[in-house]
Each structure stands twice: as structure tokens, then as C-alpha cells.
Motif scaffolding. Structure first.
Motif, PDB file in Angstrom:
ATOM      1  N   ALA A   1     -21.699  -1.834  27.481  1.00 14.99           N
ATOM      2  CA  ALA A   1     -22.923  -2.306  26.838  1.00 14.99           C
ATOM      3  C   ALA A   1     -22.702  -2.775  25.406  1.00 14.99           C
ATOM      4  CB  ALA A   1     -23.984  -1.206  26.867  1.00 14.99           C
ATOM      5  N   ASP A   2     -21.781  -2.135  24.659  1.00 14.89           N
ATOM      6  CA  ASP A   2     -21.627  -2.492  23.255  1.00 14.89           C
ATOM      7  C   ASP A   2     -20.962  -3.850  23.053  1.00 14.89           C
ATOM      8  OD1 ASP A   2     -19.213  -1.528  24.242  1.00 14.89           O
ATOM      9  OD2 ASP A   2     -18.568  -0.743  22.306  1.00 14.89           O
ATOM     10  N   THR A   3     -20.332  -4.394  24.092  1.00 13.57           N
ATOM     11  CA  THR A   3     -19.716  -5.717  23.979  1.00 13.57           C
ATOM     12  C   THR A   3     -20.284  -6.723  24.988  1.00 13.57           C
ATOM     13  OG1 THR A   3     -17.901  -4.899  25.384  1.00 13.57           O
ATOM     14  CG2 THR A   3     -17.529  -4.919  23.004  1.00 13.57           C
ATOM     15  N   ALA A   4     -21.176  -6.265  25.862  1.00 10.33           N
ATOM     16  CA  ALA A   4     -21.765  -7.157  26.870  1.00 10.33           C
ATOM     17  C   ALA A   4     -22.719  -8.152  26.213  1.00 10.33           C
ATOM     18  CB  ALA A   4     -22.497  -6.345  27.930  1.00 10.33           C
TER      19      ALA A   4
ATOM     20  N   PHE B   1     -25.130 -10.051  31.498  1.00 12.32           N
ATOM     21  CA  PHE B   1     -24.370  -8.831  31.743  1.00 12.32           C
ATOM     22  C   PHE B   1     -24.969  -7.652  30.965  1.00 12.32           C
ATOM     23  CE2 PHE B   1     -21.572 -12.421  32.460  1.00 12.32           C
ATOM     24  CZ  PHE B   1     -21.076 -12.124  33.719  1.00 12.32           C
ATOM     25  N   LEU B   2     -25.483  -7.911  29.766  1.00 11.63           N
ATOM     26  CA  LEU B   2     -26.209  -6.872  29.042  1.00 11.63           C
ATOM     27  C   LEU B   2     -27.522  -6.568  29.751  1.00 11.63           C
ATOM     28  CD1 LEU B   2     -26.459  -4.989  26.646  1.00 11.63           C
ATOM     29  CD2 LEU B   2     -27.393  -6.888  25.307  1.00 11.63           C
ATOM     30  N   ASP B   3     -28.172  -7.589  30.306  1.00  9.51           N
ATOM     31  CA  ASP B   3     -29.393  -7.364  31.085  1.00  9.51           C
ATOM     32  C   ASP B   3     -29.133  -6.393  32.227  1.00  9.51           C
ATOM     33  OD1 ASP B   3     -30.816  -9.111  29.501  1.00  9.51           O
ATOM     34  OD2 ASP B   3     -30.612 -10.812  30.861  1.00  9.51           O
ATOM     35  N   ARG B   4     -28.018  -6.563  32.906  1.00 10.36           N
ATOM     36  CA  ARG B   4     -27.708  -5.729  34.066  1.00 10.36           C
ATOM     37  C   ARG B   4     -27.392  -4.292  33.644  1.00 10.36           C
ATOM     38  NH1 ARG B   4     -23.679  -9.581  37.476  1.00 10.36           N
ATOM     39  NH2 ARG B   4     -23.655  -7.795  38.902  1.00 10.36           N
ATOM     40  N   ARG B   5     -26.715  -4.123  32.507  1.00  8.44           N
ATOM     41  CA  ARG B   5     -26.471  -2.763  32.007  1.00  8.44           C
ATOM     42  C   ARG B   5     -27.774  -2.093  31.596  1.00  8.44           C
ATOM     43  NH1 ARG B   5     -21.804  -0.335  30.931  1.00  8.44           N
ATOM     44  NH2 ARG B   5     -23.279   1.383  31.187  1.00  8.44           N
TER      45      ARG B   5
ATOM     46  N   GLU C   1     -35.709  -3.742  30.396  1.00  2.05           N
ATOM     47  CA  GLU C   1     -35.638  -5.172  30.664  1.00  2.05           C
ATOM     48  C   GLU C   1     -35.788  -5.952  29.365  1.00  2.05           C
ATOM     49  OE1 GLU C   1     -38.540  -6.259  33.540  1.00  2.05           O
ATOM     50  OE2 GLU C   1     -37.582  -5.150  35.182  1.00  2.05           O
ATOM     51  N   ARG C   2     -35.094  -7.073  29.283  1.00  2.68           N
ATOM     52  CA  ARG C   2     -35.196  -7.937  28.103  1.00  2.68           C
ATOM     53  C   ARG C   2     -36.639  -8.450  27.981  1.00  2.68           C
ATOM     54  NH1 ARG C   2     -31.160 -10.749  25.403  1.00  2.68           N
ATOM     55  NH2 ARG C   2     -29.706 -10.321  27.096  1.00  2.68           N
TER      56      ARG C   2
ATOM     57  N   ASP D   1     -29.812 -10.264  22.069  1.00  5.46           N
ATOM     58  CA  ASP D   1     -28.916  -9.219  22.566  1.00  5.46           C
ATOM     59  C   ASP D   1     -28.929  -7.985  21.668  1.00  5.46           C
ATOM     60  OD1 ASP D   1     -28.217 -10.740  24.724  1.00  5.46           O
ATOM     61  OD2 ASP D   1     -26.246 -11.320  23.981  1.00  5.46           O
ATOM     62  N   ALA D   2     -28.973  -8.188  20.346  1.00  4.99           N
ATOM     63  CA  ALA D   2     -28.905  -7.055  19.421  1.00  4.99           C
ATOM     64  C   ALA D   2     -30.104  -6.126  19.602  1.00  4.99           C
ATOM     65  CB  ALA D   2     -28.830  -7.561  17.983  1.00  4.99           C
ATOM     66  N   SER D   3     -31.290  -6.710  19.722  1.00  8.49           N
ATOM     67  CA  SER D   3     -32.494  -5.900  19.904  1.00  8.49           C
ATOM     68  C   SER D   3     -32.481  -5.184  21.246  1.00  8.49           C
ATOM     69  CB  SER D   3     -33.738  -6.786  19.779  1.00  8.49           C
ATOM     70  OG  SER D   3     -34.909  -6.058  20.064  1.00  8.49           O
ATOM     71  N   LEU D   4     -32.069  -5.889  22.286  1.00  6.82           N
ATOM     72  CA  LEU D   4     -32.001  -5.272  23.618  1.00  6.82           C
ATOM     73  C   LEU D   4     -31.005  -4.119  23.628  1.00  6.82           C
ATOM     74  CD1 LEU D   4     -32.713  -5.180  26.616  1.00  6.82           C
ATOM     75  CD2 LEU D   4     -31.006  -6.961  27.015  1.00  6.82           C
ATOM     76  N   TYR D   5     -29.869  -4.292  22.964  1.00  8.37           N
ATOM     77  CA  TYR D   5     -28.863  -3.227  22.924  1.00  8.37           C
ATOM     78  C   TYR D   5     -29.388  -2.010  22.170  1.00  8.37           C
ATOM     79  CZ  TYR D   5     -24.569  -0.732  21.785  1.00  8.37           C
ATOM     80  OH  TYR D   5     -23.611   0.244  21.632  1.00  8.37           O
ATOM     81  N   ASP D   6     -30.133  -2.252  21.075  1.00  6.80           N
ATOM     82  CA  ASP D   6     -30.719  -1.128  20.332  1.00  6.80           C
ATOM     83  C   ASP D   6     -31.669  -0.329  21.220  1.00  6.80           C
ATOM     84  OD1 ASP D   6     -29.341  -1.750  18.048  1.00  6.80           O
ATOM     85  OD2 ASP D   6     -30.993  -2.867  17.120  1.00  6.80           O
ATOM     86  N   ARG D   7     -32.497  -1.021  21.999  1.00  2.00           N
ATOM     87  CA  ARG D   7     -33.428  -0.314  22.882  1.00  2.00           C
ATOM     88  C   ARG D   7     -32.678   0.392  24.010  1.00  2.00           C
ATOM     89  NH1 ARG D   7     -37.346  -2.522  25.791  1.00  2.00           N
ATOM     90  NH2 ARG D   7     -36.440  -4.602  25.986  1.00  2.00           N
ATOM     91  N   TYR D   8     -31.599  -0.215  24.464  1.00  2.00           N
ATOM     92  CA  TYR D   8     -30.770   0.426  25.489  1.00  2.00           C
ATOM     93  C   TYR D   8     -30.207   1.747  24.971  1.00  2.00           C
ATOM     94  CZ  TYR D   8     -26.492   1.364  28.137  1.00  2.00           C
ATOM     95  OH  TYR D   8     -25.492   1.973  28.851  1.00  2.00           O
ATOM     96  N   LEU D   9     -29.717   1.739  23.719  1.00  2.43           N
ATOM     97  CA  LEU D   9     -29.157   2.970  23.155  1.00  2.43           C
ATOM     98  C   LEU D   9     -30.219   4.058  23.033  1.00  2.43           C
ATOM     99  CD1 LEU D   9     -26.736   1.832  20.300  1.00  2.43           C
ATOM    100  CD2 LEU D   9     -26.173   2.669  22.581  1.00  2.43           C
ATOM    101  N   ILE D  10     -31.419   3.670  22.580  1.00  2.94           N
ATOM    102  CA  ILE D  10     -32.501   4.651  22.448  1.00  2.94           C
ATOM    103  C   ILE D  10     -32.825   5.259  23.809  1.00  2.94           C
ATOM    104  CG2 ILE D  10     -34.950   4.941  21.908  1.00  2.94           C
ATOM    105  CD1 ILE D  10     -34.573   2.764  19.760  1.00  2.94           C
ATOM    106  N   ARG D  11     -32.892   4.413  24.817  1.00  2.00           N
ATOM    107  CA  ARG D  11     -33.227   4.887  26.171  1.00  2.00           C
ATOM    108  C   ARG D  11     -32.098   5.742  26.736  1.00  2.00           C
ATOM    109  NH1 ARG D  11     -34.360   6.912  30.156  1.00  2.00           N
ATOM    110  NH2 ARG D  11     -35.573   6.148  31.937  1.00  2.00           N
TER     111      ARG D  11
END
Length: 349
Positions: free
Chosen positions: A57-60, A64-68, A75-76, A161-171
Motif C-alpha cells: 500500500a505504501d508504494t501502490a 492498485f492502491l484502490d484494490r488494497r 473506496e476512493r 493517492d495520498a489522501s486515499l492512503y492516509d484513510r487506508y492507514l487509519i482504517r
């Protein structure tokens, strides 16, 4: 990971596997036979390295980040549409919902709540249209005029991508379930047009929750946006008609502005004016304040000093004041900093 698997390294290993009594010099029969395979293998290692980058996830990126993110239920956020209020003459006329209007090649649809929603998602509908008249694409008997009033919900581009990754980490690190604090924050930020949200449990006694929101531009939210979030989370307090569970009384409010004044004495660089320096500093301070909004609780003098130190217009500076004082400014939990003015004076002596 596979940086060492170059064409040259592969060729060397392949040739080393052959008996020494075979001619292995460059352009020999065996060398020419192995070279294409080594080139393809080297390319495969490059692709494999890229695949590993997309797996985590940190490099997707992109899909591919959507799928992670989808693996943890995130979801984005899609692009949202700008919503405007309107001034209609006569004000008692009945305009059917879905009626279409346009201005400057931007098209809007009339909603049953009396607002105009831009047909194009994203920031296309955020342009300055206040007091400008619209042209109707439909025949509406009795309509004399319709003008734009104000932007009540800014349109947003698709989440990056940056915002989506931040929310992914929180979740991933703190699960939003069972109406915990993270769950209320997730519900609020799911509503189109919302930028960020803060949650205050037990703010008014047992079973109460307050959610404070900003709009997508990290500005104060309009009454309409607050109403939409309230209806989504808890339209009838305590009844469990929305996302909030039975017995939980959620109250949605907008963040509040805190006006910021900055004063500084500067020594200008050659060919710069006070007006030019003021404009440069203002733009940088606005960017700083936007990054702080609902993320940090303090405006630090060190951050202002850094802006001044790196400003092209400033040779030297002194006497920096933030809202009249030379110390950090602590924000309340519901406050968003807004720049009111930058006063730049020229150093003397």
C-alpha cells in the motif's frame, strides 16, 4: 530488490554454466544465442520489481492502491459536484426539479431543495459566478430571471493517492466499527462535499456526540452541507434512523473561522516592493494555514519564520507578530485559521 539482475550479470552467469572448451566470446554462436534470452530476463526482473512496488500500500498507485484499500472496506472518493444557491424572480415560482440552466459553458440542474447542482463533477462549478444570470434550457412559464447567489458546497476532484492512503492507514490501524469515534468520523467524511471531520464524544452528556466538519476546500461548511451530514448520520436524534445507533444523539456543526493577522518588518531584496513582498508572503501563509486546518492545533512562529527566511522578496526581517503577539497561537478544536491580513513594513535603521 532486483537491481543486481542486469543484462550483463545474467549473461555472465549463463556463460559460466557452459564448458570452458566452448567459444564464449562476444558475437560467438553461443553468445549470440544466449543474448536475447538474457535481455528478456533482465526486462522481466524490471517488471517484477515494479510489481512489488504495486503490491504494498505504501508504494501502490492508482487502481492498485484502490484494490488494497478495498480489502479493508475503503473506496476512493469520486469527484463531487458543486452546489450553488440562487436568487429567483419571482421568488414564488415553481421550477421543476431537474430543470437545466447554463452559464459560461457550465451546466446546472435545479434540485428540489432550491439549489443548483453542477452537471460536471469536480471543480468546474467552483468558478466565481456570484450575481451572474443563468440561461434556461427548458421552458419555465412565469420565470423572469435566475441568478447565482453563493457557492454552498464546493465541488471536489477525485481523491488523490495520498489522501486515499492516509484513510487506508487509519482504517487498517484503528478499525472504525461499533459506532466508535473513528466510525463517526468515517460517516461524516463519506458525505459528498465534506473535507475533514472531528468527533467529540459525550459533549453534552450521556449518549451525545458532536461532529464538526469542514467543506471540501477545508473552509467553514454551509448550512446545507451540515444538514446533509446530519440527515445521513442521525436525522431523528436517538432513533437510529441514520448511521448512528439507537440511543446515540449526534449533532453536526460547522467549524468556525479564526482570523489571523501577521505583521513583520522586512528589508527588501533589490527590485522588490512592499506590495510585492506582501503578496508573496500572503500566498505562502495561506498555504500554511490550509495545511494546518483540522490537522494541527497550533500555528507556530517557527513556521512563519521559515516562510520569511525563504521568501525571495525578503533579505532580512524582524519583529514578527501573530495576532499582535510574538508567540505561538493555539487554536480551539473547532477553529479553522483564516488569513485576514499581512502587514509588511520596511525596516529602518
Amino acid at each position: 530488490m532486483f537491481e543486481e539482475q542486469t543484462y550483463e550479470a545474467l549473461m555472465e552467469r549463463m556463460l559460466d554454466r557452459l564448458p570452458d572448451d566452448i567459444d564464449k566470446r562476444e558475437n560467438s554462436v553461443i553468445w549470440n544465442a544466449l543474448a536475447p534470452a538474457a535481455a528478456e530476463l533482465a526486462q522481466s526482473y524490471i517488471w517484477l520489481d515494479q510489481v512489488f512496488e504495486l503490491v504494498f500500500a505504501d508504494t501502490a498507485q492508482g487502481e492498485f492502491l484502490d484494490r488494497r484499500a478495498a480489502e479493508v472496506g475503503i473506496e476512493r472518493k469520486p469527484a463531487t459536484k458543486a452546489v450553488w444557491s440562487a436568487v429567483i424572480q419571482p421568488d414564488n415560482i415553481n421550477i421543476p426539479a431537474g430543470s437545466r440552466f447554463f452559464i459560461e459553458d457550465v451546466y446546472f440542474q435545479y434540485s428540489k431543495d432550491g439549489t443548483l447542482e453542477c452537471e460536471t463533477p469536480g471543480k468546474a462549478g467552483n468558478v466565481q459566478l456570484t450575481d451572474q444570470p443563468l440561461l434556461s434550457l427548458d421552458t419555465i412559464p412565469g420565470l423572469e430571471s435566475i441568478k447565482m447567489k453563493e457557492l454552498v458546497i464546493p465541488g471536489q476532484e477525485e481523491e488523490d493517492d495520498a489522501s486515499l492512503y492516509d484513510r487506508y492507514l487509519i482504517r487498517a490501524r484503528r478499525e472504525a466499527v461499533s459506532a466508535n469515534r473513528a466510525h463517526y468520523k468515517k460517516w461524516a467524511e463519506e458525505v459528498p462535499g465534506v473535507g475533514r471531520a472531528k468527533v467529540f464524544p459525550l459533549w453534552n452528556g450521556e449518549g451525545t456526540v458532536k461532529i464538526v466538519i469542514t467543506d471540501g476546500n477545508l473552509d467553514v461548511a454551509s448550512d446545507l452541507l451540515v444538514k446533509r451530514v446530519q440527515e445521513y448520520i442521525d436525522p431523528v436524534p436517538g432513533e437510529g434512523e441514520g448511521q448512528a445507533p439507537i440511543g446515540s444523539k449526534a449533532t453536526v456543526e460547522s467549524a468556525k473561522w479564526l482570523d489571523i493577522d501577521i505583521e513583520v518588518a522586512v528589508e527588501l531584496q533589490m527590485d522588490w516592493t512592499l506590495e510585492g513582498a506582501q503578496k508573496e508572503i500572503e500566498e505562502k501563509v495561506k498555504t500554511l494555514l490550509k495545511s494546518i486546518a483540522f490537522e494541527k492545533s497550533t500555528i507556530r512562529m517557527s513556521a512563519l519564520n521559515d516562510i520569511l527566511y525563504h521568501s525571495e522578496s525578503v533579505s532580512d526581517y524582524a519583529d514578527v507578530l501573530l495576532n499582535g503577539e510574538s508567540k505561538n497561537l493555539v487554536l480551539q478544536d473547532i477553529e479553522i485559521p483564516r488569513l485576514r491580513q499581512v502587514k509588511v513594513i520596511e525596516q529602518t535603521g
